[in-house]
Enzyme design. Structure first.
Site: not given
Ligand code: NDP
Length: 386
Positions: A147, A314
């Site tokens: 998603n 939630q």
């Molecule tokens: P990804 O794992 O693809 O992306 C997360 C990114 O966050 C990575 O690039 C990671 O860095 C980066 N990151 C982690 N910690 C930090 C930090 N302290 N500062 C800056 N960047 C950081 O996940 P998604 O993009 O798919 O999803 C992200 C989040 O969105 C999920 O964990 C979830 O909580 C939320 N979500 C919400 C949904 C909703 O329905 N509202 C549905 C799906 C997800 P790197 O990998 O470069 O180390």
């Protein structure tokens, strides 16, 4: 034969739908990074049906029956006397969605002596105590990418609706008004603004791609830099830390996972770094923000608007201040559970179950915890204390 507990949100107040607005959904075979969409052996639902609520049961009822599993589907999840708590002691699998999370606390792990697998039907397993899962040898898996694009679309919608003052303008129409000045006294164009994402993972990068055609100045911060060719293609400026990004942006979107280090990353101190009148969109997790600091910043005008679909806890209590704070564009946790997303994460849940019961490996990209350690996507996204 195993007991599987599936915790899902309630059906619509008027009952499970008999018809739908559209006759189907587009077929998505793979995601932007080439990862294939879920590949279960079979599905027993029609893509586009409501699957995330109790009657939809993620399309798993027939599969469970055919395979002799006991499938308990419930929305009743609040401790200590919920159906979830009652059924937990002999359950092998717990499935829930971040929209209606079964908070799998250390206490619940202690009671769930037979538990082997927790599936997040969606993305983001922060509602599970990952330390406890590791300690108890329970596998945690989620349906990575299912998603991400759904959320990215929601982010773009929320940015535009805040900047253009869409919701209050719509309210005037519903009230029978034609109050143009009331509508536009807070309405701006997005064009030319500085828009930044905190994290450029699957969702953050998809947001950047979708916003590029709006002729905005794009910014991001992340633990790792995007490849140089992607930065160039998007014309996006990298910031070494969030603080640097907050100082220059007019619009900020949060797209990091929730773990100890990111909890309350937006607080009085970091809000004060922002330009007066910044818009903040958070579809990642409610706890990334200090709840009351957000309310204060909206009241003082430091934030011009806040929108998101993620709260803590939630479901949010009726008196949660984000329901009534000024200039908010909140929804319940819906961005990742469109009918389109439900088809993908239900198929992914089925794929994980098929692998688990056949003793086959679960896709690496779906794994969060396995064998007492963070694994796969989890090793990338989360950190365990110690
Ligand atoms: P990804 O794992 O693809 O992306 C997360 C990114 O966050 C990575 O690039 C990671 O860095 C980066 N990151 C982690 N910690 C930090 C930090 N302290 N500062 C800056 N960047 C950081 O996940 P998604 O993009 O798919 O999803 C992200 C989040 O969105 C999920 O964990 C979830 O909580 C939320 N979500 C919400 C949904 C909703 O329905 N509202 C549905 C799906 C997800 P790197 O990998 O470069 O180390």
């Amino acid at each position: 034969m195993a007991k599987i507990i599936c915790v899902l949100y309630d059906d619509p107040v008027d009952g499970y739908p008999k018809t739908y607005a559209r006759d189907g959904i587009p077929v998505i075979k793979s995601y932007p990074d080439g990862q294939t969409a879920p590949t279960p052996q079979k599905i027993d639902f029609k893509p586009g049906e409501l699957l995330g609520s109790v009657s939809g049961a993620l399309g798993l009822k027939k599969w469970a029956k055919d395979n002799g599993h006991q499938l308990v589907v419930t929305s009743d999840k609040e401790p200590p006397n919920s159906t979830l708590d009652r059924e937990l002691p002999d359950a092998e699998v717990v499935i829930s969605q971040p929209f209606w999370p079964a908070y799998m606390t250390a206490d619940r792990f202690d009671k769930a002596k037979k538990l082997k697998l927790i599936i997040t039907a969606g993305i983001g397993s922060d509602h599970t105590d990952l330390e406890a899962a590791s300690k108890h040898g329970v596998t945690v898996a989620e349906v990575t990418y299912s998603n991400s694009i759904s959320v990215a679309e929601h982010v773009v919608m929320m940015i535009l609706s805040l900047v253009r003052n869409y919701i209050p303008s719509h309210d005037w129409v519903r009230k029978g008004g034609w109050n143009i000045a009331d509508c536009v006294e807070r309405a701006y164009d997005l064009e030319g603004m500085n828009v930044g994402t905190v994290a450029a993972g699957r969702i953050g990068t998809a947001v950047l791609r979708r916003l590029k055609p709006f002729d905005v100045k794009l910014h991001y911060t992340d633990r790792h830099r995007l490849p140089a060719n992607v930065e160039k293609e998007l014309g996006v400026t990298f910031h070494e830390n969030m603080e640097s990004l907050l100082k220059v942006c007019d619009v900020v979107t949060l797209n990091t996972p929730l773990y100890k280090e990111t909890e309350h990353m937006i607080n009085d101190k970091t809000l004060a770094l922002m330009k007066r009148g910044t818009y903040l969109v958070n579809t990642a997790r409610g706890k990334l923000c200090d709840r009351d600091a957000i309310v204060r910043a909206l009241k003082s005008g430091q934030l011009a608007g806040y929108a998101g679909d993620v709260w803590y806890p939630q479901p949010a209590p009726k008196d949660h201040p984000w329901r009534t704070m000024p200039h908010e564009g909140m929804t319940p946790h819906t961005s990742g559970t469109t009918l389109s997303a439900q088809a993908r994460y239900s198929a992914g849940t089925r794929e994980i179950l098929e692998c688990f019961f056949a003793g086959k490996p679960i896709r690496e990209e779906y794994l969060i915890v396995q064998g007492g350690h963070l694994a796969g996507a989890g090793a990338h996204s989360y950190k365990l204390a110690g």
